[in-house]
Design a protein around this motif. Sequence first.
Motif, PDB file in Angstrom:
ATOM      1  N   ASP A 726      12.099   6.360   5.206  1.00 24.17           N
ATOM      2  CA  ASP A 726      12.766   5.264   4.494  1.00 24.17           C
ATOM      3  C   ASP A 726      14.130   4.963   5.093  1.00 24.17           C
ATOM      4  O   ASP A 726      14.812   5.839   5.624  1.00 24.17           O
ATOM      5  CB  ASP A 726      12.959   5.634   3.018  1.00 24.17           C
ATOM      6  CG  ASP A 726      11.637   5.839   2.286  1.00 24.17           C
ATOM      7  OD1 ASP A 726      10.606   5.361   2.794  1.00 24.17           O
ATOM      8  OD2 ASP A 726      11.648   6.470   1.210  1.00 24.17           O
ATOM      9  N   THR A 752       8.211   3.360   6.710  1.00 24.67           N
ATOM     10  CA  THR A 752       7.709   3.323   5.327  1.00 24.67           C
ATOM     11  C   THR A 752       8.445   2.236   4.561  1.00 24.67           C
ATOM     12  O   THR A 752       8.062   1.081   4.621  1.00 24.67           O
ATOM     13  CB  THR A 752       7.841   4.693   4.646  1.00 24.67           C
ATOM     14  OG1 THR A 752       9.187   5.153   4.755  1.00 24.67           O
ATOM     15  CG2 THR A 752       6.923   5.720   5.289  1.00 24.67           C
ATOM     16  N   GLU A 779       6.123  -0.775   4.259  1.00 23.71           N
ATOM     17  CA  GLU A 779       5.860  -0.676   2.829  1.00 23.71           C
ATOM     18  C   GLU A 779       7.104  -1.146   2.081  1.00 23.71           C
ATOM     19  O   GLU A 779       8.144  -1.400   2.668  1.00 23.71           O
ATOM     20  CB  GLU A 779       5.525   0.775   2.429  1.00 23.71           C
ATOM     21  CG  GLU A 779       4.323   1.369   3.143  1.00 23.71           C
ATOM     22  CD  GLU A 779       4.135   2.839   2.794  1.00 23.71           C
ATOM     23  OE1 GLU A 779       4.610   3.263   1.724  1.00 23.71           O
ATOM     24  OE2 GLU A 779       3.543   3.565   3.605  1.00 23.71           O
TER      25      GLU A 779
END
Length: 863
Positions: A726, A752, A779
């Motif tokens: 992240d 991510t 994501e």
Amino acid sequence: MPVNKNTRLANLNKVTDMSDKASNNSIGRFRLADIVVILLCISGAIFSINLFRLDMSKTLDSKNEKPVGTIVIKYNIVQRRIADRVLWDRLTVESPVYLGDLIRTTDLSAATLYIEGHSIDLDENTIIRIQRSTDGEGNIQINLNTGLLGLTTGAEGASIIFNLMDRKVEVAPGTILNAAAGSEGIAVLVSEGSVTFDGGQVIGSGSMFAMDAEGRELIEPAVVMTQSLINVYYLKNRPEPLQINFSWDRINLEAGDLLRMEIASDRNFTKVVRVIENLDTSAEASLDAGLWFWRIFYEDKILNSGRFTVVEATGPQLLSPVTDSQNDSAQTRFQWAETEGASSYTLEVSETEDFANPRLRTQTASVFLVDSTLEKGTWYWRVLPVFPSVYEGSASFSQTSFFHIEYDRVAVMAALQKERENAERNAAVSGRPGRGSSSATSDASEQDGDIVSDTDSDSDLEISDSTEEPSVEISAVSEPVTVATVTPTSVAEPESGTKVPGGNIPAKFTWLQTNAVSGTEYIIEVTANETIASHSLEYGNKDIKITIRGSTAGLVVSLSSRGTMFDIMPRVTLVLENITLRGRNDNNESLILVETDGTLIMNDGARITGNYNSGRGGGGGINVGERGTFTMNGGTISDNHATSGNGGGIRITGERTVFTMSGGTISGNTARGGGGGLYVWPGTFTMSGGNISNNTAGSGGGVQVGGRGRFTMSNGTISNNTANGDGGGVHVGDNGSFTMRGGTISVNTANTNGGGLAVVDNGTFTMNGGTVSGNSSQEGSGGLYIWRGYFNKTGGGIIYGYTANDSNSNTVKNSTGVVFTGAHAIWASTGSLVRQRRTTAGREDEISFDYRNPPPAGGNWLE
């Protein structure tokens, strides 16, 4: 319950009354008592040596084990005793901890333990042991022997086990609680999440469990503080008393049950200064600077207590230059009184009293600074104390002072330059080597554009000793050049510092070790590429400033063996200019280590590069410890790697640690953990310029902030960084905070969530300026991703959504570039509730998200 209070040893006074005759008869032979004493001393020495060998053996054994966490010292003394070890260690600012360790805090001490994603705050007089719950393979288990602690478990992953008076307590992920143990029993107060006792009893959010020493459960009233927590430092920046606000949650109390608060200046409450009656869930009090203690009563029972400190932060007293004084020197020495608790100071010098456009603005850990850049005229100056991130509030500037410079630096430098040009032209005609030519033997030199004149008796530059306006007479010029208001001692602009003699860098540091004088600035000039071993910059607690400067561009100083090239010790300032420091690809330390009260400054032309740190802590290029200061005005930190830890370029650790970046570049660094460019955990990072780019890490490709670390960005760029997890540009978590007032976060990538930013696990992001654009993730959100965190956009600032063929777009797309239908701008979740912003959040949009306070989402989400 206090542990290990100071004990007093009675002095054994031995008085012997012997006659002269008896004394004479005893000469030359031992008495029986003497022999007994000697044997006892020998036995004691043997016992002490065995204890030391056992202690050292256990210490060496622990070095070969894998640490399970790290403990950070917040205040005073914290000790550790390794399993089966005899003696206690006094821990340093940040130390590893191992399974089986006993950790204890003393009076007025505090520490934070970071272990497998959990954060444990230890209050004073607390003892814990760290274990595994089963066969060394289960969850972490903390045995609380006595004292008080606060726990915040990770939002994901394994739970943690508490052992309280043989009661096992399983703490679920995402739980916040306080736990106490002592001779009267135990208590657990849950603020968020849940715990399960070994008997199956579940205690949820807003509940309390208490048990006396005999194991009987008690239904006790309690309060859990939500504002003005234990050990807080508040800054008072005005003459009047500071208003302190208190608030709390009530447990096992009826609606009509009123509370009482007492505030005292001593821990025994013999000097109570405030009594506030009939309270519900809050109180306030105005207090002067000092250490204060508080406690809250229901009827005659104390429900909670703590302490806090109010620190005077109104700016230091200015000492030099004296107001309205005249400076006839080429240098100006600024000096001010020390402010208690300040970690550094910001000096501002301006031509105008409003400081709208300061000529000089710099940060230093010392209480003085010497400058040689100011020209003739009137100058205003002031100083702002800078406090560590553990302090709440803000400081204020000192009163403004002013002074006058009569030394005309511009005219002198122009005259000297003209002198050199004429001398060289004259030499070309006569065939005699001139000043400044390659064959000249003159001592004149040029440093950063400043020319230092010869001091030889045959110098071409002569200054009149008369009181009349002096002139500069040049032998090869038809007319003299007149220089106004130049004193006989201020002919040429000197270097700001004393040049250190020696044939190479080690020789120069050897000279410094013997000859360094406190309050002096030294210059180590590098004239050729060198290879050196580790150096500890320690000079007997003297205030020393050392500038390492290359005489020409491109010079390199390389590390010859594994270790830290420069270890900057307390009260030492190291400045790097026009020089490259190169590390090793097999190293196990940071290239530069800044210790407590040490200072590192990087200016233009400085470069720190090529270091691989395999140590678990991290910090490939630079590691700044508790109360260390790092100022980056320019230069480059590149191609450094934390192969086992955090902070590929820089690692900042310690609540009182300060990193200020106004220029330069942090690029091409990598970290296995967090923070490819920079890792702040905790500490304070202020970015007003420069670039953090092309760095890579597990999380936070550019910057990672956590552990109550603080990051403020008003300008500069964070771009083209990559996170394998992240936060491609910035990752904020574990009670860290990021305030964006300006600058750009762009073209970063997360494999991510959160291409631009990821704010998770109680992290906070406040935005009132700047731009988040062109970032991508696979994501969550391409721009901003929030998971159980806090976000407040008050207007001013842009987070772009997705528009086809717009390079500013933040996007969610797969590895082949296919764009998904998703929250391109912002995605936020409490775990059960999700809010999204697909389109651009412009300057006029106000958006907020607070996962702990329903409704969590406010403003223009436009799902």
